[in-house]
Scaffold this active site. Structure first.
Site, PDB file in Angstrom:
ATOM      1  N   ASN A   1      32.615  59.692 104.400  1.00  0.00           N
ATOM      2  CA  ASN A   1      33.459  60.222 105.504  1.00  0.00           C
ATOM      3  C   ASN A   1      32.640  60.278 106.789  1.00  0.00           C
ATOM      4  O   ASN A   1      31.512  60.129 107.017  1.00  0.00           O
ATOM      5  CB  ASN A   1      33.919  61.505 105.016  1.00  0.00           C
ATOM      6  CG  ASN A   1      35.407  61.495 104.519  1.00  0.00           C
ATOM      7  OD1 ASN A   1      36.272  61.114 105.148  1.00  0.00           O
ATOM      8  ND2 ASN A   1      35.549  61.799 103.474  1.00  0.00           N
TER       9      ASN A   1
ATOM     10  N   HIS B   1       9.391  65.997 108.511  1.00  0.00           N
ATOM     11  CA  HIS B   1       8.043  65.611 109.466  1.00  0.00           C
ATOM     12  C   HIS B   1       6.844  66.101 108.868  1.00  0.00           C
ATOM     13  O   HIS B   1       6.943  67.260 107.773  1.00  0.00           O
ATOM     14  CB  HIS B   1       8.526  66.528 110.554  1.00  0.00           C
ATOM     15  CG  HIS B   1       9.561  65.980 111.636  1.00  0.00           C
ATOM     16  ND1 HIS B   1       9.605  64.863 112.431  1.00  0.00           N
ATOM     17  CD2 HIS B   1      10.842  66.358 111.801  1.00  0.00           C
ATOM     18  CE1 HIS B   1      10.399  64.488 113.081  1.00  0.00           C
ATOM     19  NE2 HIS B   1      11.346  65.543 112.707  1.00  0.00           N
TER      20      HIS B   1
ATOM     21  N   THR C   1      17.914  70.842  97.004  1.00  0.00           N
ATOM     22  CA  THR C   1      16.376  70.968  97.142  1.00  0.00           C
ATOM     23  C   THR C   1      15.815  70.496  95.952  1.00  0.00           C
ATOM     24  O   THR C   1      14.772  70.064  95.890  1.00  0.00           O
ATOM     25  CB  THR C   1      15.820  72.169  97.704  1.00  0.00           C
ATOM     26  OG1 THR C   1      16.314  73.188  96.614  1.00  0.00           O
ATOM     27  CG2 THR C   1      16.487  72.659  99.007  1.00  0.00           C
ATOM     28  N   LYS C   2      16.688  70.432  94.773  1.00  0.00           N
ATOM     29  CA  LYS C   2      16.094  70.060  93.498  1.00  0.00           C
ATOM     30  C   LYS C   2      16.946  69.061  92.892  1.00  0.00           C
ATOM     31  O   LYS C   2      18.229  69.140  93.175  1.00  0.00           O
ATOM     32  CB  LYS C   2      15.805  71.459  92.627  1.00  0.00           C
ATOM     33  CG  LYS C   2      14.812  72.309  93.030  1.00  0.00           C
ATOM     34  CD  LYS C   2      14.508  73.527  92.011  1.00  0.00           C
ATOM     35  CE  LYS C   2      13.241  74.056  92.343  1.00  0.00           C
ATOM     36  NZ  LYS C   2      13.623  75.039  93.875  1.00  0.00           N
TER      37      LYS C   2
ATOM     38  N   ARG D   1      22.758  75.707  93.469  1.00  0.00           N
ATOM     39  CA  ARG D   1      22.463  76.182  92.223  1.00  0.00           C
ATOM     40  C   ARG D   1      23.563  75.833  91.266  1.00  0.00           C
ATOM     41  O   ARG D   1      24.549  76.068  91.857  1.00  0.00           O
ATOM     42  CB  ARG D   1      21.897  77.646  91.928  1.00  0.00           C
ATOM     43  CG  ARG D   1      20.718  77.903  92.712  1.00  0.00           C
ATOM     44  CD  ARG D   1      20.203  79.456  92.424  1.00  0.00           C
ATOM     45  NE  ARG D   1      19.212  79.880  93.364  1.00  0.00           N
ATOM     46  CZ  ARG D   1      17.889  79.554  93.476  1.00  0.00           C
ATOM     47  NH1 ARG D   1      17.395  78.556  92.617  1.00  0.00           N
ATOM     48  NH2 ARG D   1      17.209  80.073  94.456  1.00  0.00           N
TER      49      ARG D   1
HETATM   50  C1  LIG Z   1      32.135  73.074  94.559  1.00  0.00           C
HETATM   51  C2  LIG Z   1      33.585  73.160  94.594  1.00  0.00           C
HETATM   52  C3  LIG Z   1      34.291  71.899  93.971  1.00  0.00           C
HETATM   53  C4  LIG Z   1      33.943  74.304  93.378  1.00  0.00           C
HETATM   54  O1  LIG Z   1      35.028  74.392  93.164  1.00  0.00           O
HETATM   55  P1  LIG Z   1      35.632  75.180  91.861  1.00  0.00           P
HETATM   56  O2  LIG Z   1      35.069  74.781  90.629  1.00  0.00           O
HETATM   57  O3  LIG Z   1      37.106  75.583  91.832  1.00  0.00           O
HETATM   58  O4  LIG Z   1      34.960  76.823  92.203  1.00  0.00           O
HETATM   59  P2  LIG Z   1      35.501  78.065  92.505  1.00  0.00           P
HETATM   60  O5  LIG Z   1      36.213  77.869  93.812  1.00  0.00           O
HETATM   61  O6  LIG Z   1      36.135  78.756  90.953  1.00  0.00           O
HETATM   62  O7  LIG Z   1      34.153  78.840  92.758  1.00  0.00           O
HETATM   63  C5  LIG Z   1      33.106  79.243  91.758  1.00  0.00           C
HETATM   64  C6  LIG Z   1      32.166  80.204  92.388  1.00  0.00           C
HETATM   65  O8  LIG Z   1      31.431  79.528  93.291  1.00  0.00           O
HETATM   66  C7  LIG Z   1      31.316  79.806  94.792  1.00  0.00           C
HETATM   67  N1  LIG Z   1      31.507  78.635  95.508  1.00  0.00           N
HETATM   68  C8  LIG Z   1      32.514  77.597  95.394  1.00  0.00           C
HETATM   69  N2  LIG Z   1      32.015  76.583  96.372  1.00  0.00           N
HETATM   70  C9  LIG Z   1      31.154  77.145  97.046  1.00  0.00           C
HETATM   71  C10 LIG Z   1      30.350  76.668  98.143  1.00  0.00           C
HETATM   72  N3  LIG Z   1      30.818  75.463  98.930  1.00  0.00           N
HETATM   73  N4  LIG Z   1      29.328  77.320  98.486  1.00  0.00           N
HETATM   74  C11 LIG Z   1      28.861  78.562  98.146  1.00  0.00           C
HETATM   75  N5  LIG Z   1      29.600  78.993  96.998  1.00  0.00           N
HETATM   76  C12 LIG Z   1      30.669  78.529  96.461  1.00  0.00           C
HETATM   77  C13 LIG Z   1      33.001  80.470  94.633  1.00  0.00           C
HETATM   78  O9  LIG Z   1      32.713  81.652  95.986  1.00  0.00           O
HETATM   79  C14 LIG Z   1      32.727  81.155  93.425  1.00  0.00           C
HETATM   80  O10 LIG Z   1      32.073  82.343  93.302  1.00  0.00           O
HETATM   81  P3  LIG Z   1      32.213  83.730  92.532  1.00  0.00           P
HETATM   82  O11 LIG Z   1      32.300  83.313  91.097  1.00  0.00           O
HETATM   83  O12 LIG Z   1      31.136  84.528  92.738  1.00  0.00           O
HETATM   84  O13 LIG Z   1      33.648  84.122  93.134  1.00  0.00           O
HETATM   85  C15 LIG Z   1      34.316  73.619  95.635  1.00  0.00           C
HETATM   86  O14 LIG Z   1      34.203  75.079  96.021  1.00  0.00           O
HETATM   87  C16 LIG Z   1      33.752  72.768  96.874  1.00  0.00           C
HETATM   88  O15 LIG Z   1      32.872  73.232  97.695  1.00  0.00           O
HETATM   89  N6  LIG Z   1      34.529  71.908  97.011  1.00  0.00           N
HETATM   90  C17 LIG Z   1      34.131  70.798  98.316  1.00  0.00           C
HETATM   91  C18 LIG Z   1      35.177  70.612  99.199  1.00  0.00           C
HETATM   92  C19 LIG Z   1      35.254  69.751 100.330  1.00  0.00           C
HETATM   93  O16 LIG Z   1      33.956  69.917 101.007  1.00  0.00           O
HETATM   94  N7  LIG Z   1      36.094  68.909 100.763  1.00  0.00           N
HETATM   95  C20 LIG Z   1      35.775  67.926 101.604  1.00  0.00           C
HETATM   96  C21 LIG Z   1      35.027  66.862 101.447  1.00  0.00           C
HETATM   97  S1  LIG Z   1      35.742  65.522 100.339  1.00  0.00           S
END
Ligand SMILES: CC(C)(COP(=O)(O)OP(=O)(O)OC[C@H]1O[C@@H](n2cnc3c(N)ncnc32)[C@H](O)[C@@H]1OP(=O)(O)O)[C@@H](O)C(=O)NCCC(=O)NCCS
Length: 202
Positions: free
Chosen positions: A98, A128, A179-180, A194
Site C-alpha cells: 500500500n 545506525h 522486534t522479535k 506480542r
Molecule cells: C490485528 C487485528 C487483525 C486483530 O483483529 P481481531 O483478531 O479482530 O482482534 P480484536 O479486535 O478482537 O482485538 C483483540 C485484542 O487485541 C487488541 N488489539 C487489536 N489490534 C490491535 C493493535 N493494532 N494494536 C494494539 N492492540 C490491538 C484489542 O484492543 C483487543 O484487546 P483486549 O482483548 O484487551 O480488548 C486488527 O486489530 C488490526 O490491527 N488490523 C489491521 C487493520 C489495518 O491496518 N488495515 C489497513 C491496512 S490493510
C-alpha cells in the site's frame, strides 16, 4: 463576480460538458500515468521485475537498485525502495504494497508471495551504529536480514526492525513494532508486538 442568469447557465453547461469529457478520458489518463510510473521504476531498478507488476504511483528507488519483484505484485503510491552496500530486496508474486511504504535493505529483505502490506509500513534490515562518544550520523550501519513469509498481513503503520522473521500466514496489527520473530499463523499486536491469538481455519 455577478453574472446574468443566461451566462451563469451557459457556464454551468460548459463546466458539466468538460466534466463529462474528463470522466470519459480518465481511464486512458490512468493507463498512461501507470505506464509512465512503470517505465520510471524499471529505469531505476537493476534486478528482475517480472511482467504484470503494477506501479500505481511514483516509486522512489534509491541506492544500488538490487530489487526483484514478482508477477502480479502491486506497488502503491509513494513507495520507497532503498538498497545500500550489499543490500537486496526480493518481493514475491501477488504481493500488495500500500501507499507510503518504506523498504530499506543493507543486507536482505525478503517478502513472500501474496503478502499484504498496509499503508505507511516501514521494513528495514539496518540500524545506525550507536556507540557512545561519536555522532550516530557518522557511524556505519549494522544490519541483519529481514524475512517476511507468504500470505502475511502487516497492518497500517507497522514497523519491522532488523533481524526479524515473520512466519507464513502471520498477522501484525496496525501500528505494531515487530522486534522479535513471529510464529507462522500468529496474530501479534503492540509495541513491541506480542501474540494475542492465532488464525483459525475457515
Ligand atoms: C490485528 C487485528 C487483525 C486483530 O483483529 P481481531 O483478531 O479482530 O482482534 P480484536 O479486535 O478482537 O482485538 C483483540 C485484542 O487485541 C487488541 N488489539 C487489536 N489490534 C490491535 C493493535 N493494532 N494494536 C494494539 N492492540 C490491538 C484489542 O484492543 C483487543 O484487546 P483486549 O482483548 O484487551 O480488548 C486488527 O486489530 C488490526 O490491527 N488490523 C489491521 C487493520 C489495518 O491496518 N488495515 C489497513 C491496512 S490493510
Amino acid at each position: 463576480m455577478h453574472l446574468p442568469e443566461p451566462l451563469r447557465a451557459a457556464r454551468s453547461a460548459v463546466a458539466q460538458g468538460c466534466g463529462l469529457l474528463l470522466r470519459a478520458v480518465e481511464p486512458v489518463r490512468l493507463r498512461l500515468m501507470r505506464f509512465a510510473y512503470e517505465v520510471w521504476a524499471r529505469s531505476q531498478i537493476r534486478g528482475d521485475v517480472e511482467t504484470g507488476v503494477q506501479f500505481i504511483g511514483l516509486t522512489t528507488v534509491e541506492g544500488t537498485g538490487r530489487i526483484a519483484i514478482g508477477r502480479g505484485t502491486r506497488v502503491g503510491r509513494r513507495t520507497f525502495l532503498e538498497t545500500q552496500e550489499q543490500g537486496r530486496i526480493a518481493i514475491g508474486r501477488d504481493v500488495v504494497i500500500n501507499d507510503g511504504t518504506f523498504i530499506v535493505a543493507f543486507s536482505e529483505v525478503t517478502i513472500g508471495d501474496c503478502t499484504l502490506i498496509g499503508e505507511y509500513v516501514s521494513i528495514r534490515d539496518a540500524n545506525h551504529g550507536t556507540a557512545a562518544g561519536q555522532p550516530m550520523r557518522w557511524q556505519p550501519h549494522t544490519n541483519k536480514p529481514v524475512t517476511i513469509g507468504t500470505d502475511v498481513w502487516l497492518g497500517r503503520g507497522v514497523c519491522v526492525v532488523q533481524g526479524v522473521t515473520i512466519g507464513d500466514g502471520a498477522i501484525v496489527g496496525a501500528n505494531s513494532v515487530v522486534t522479535k520473530d513471529v510464529a507462522p499463523g500468529a496474530i501479534v499486536v503492540g509495541a513491541p508486538a506480542r501474540p494475542i491469538s492465532e488464525r483459525s481455519s475457515g
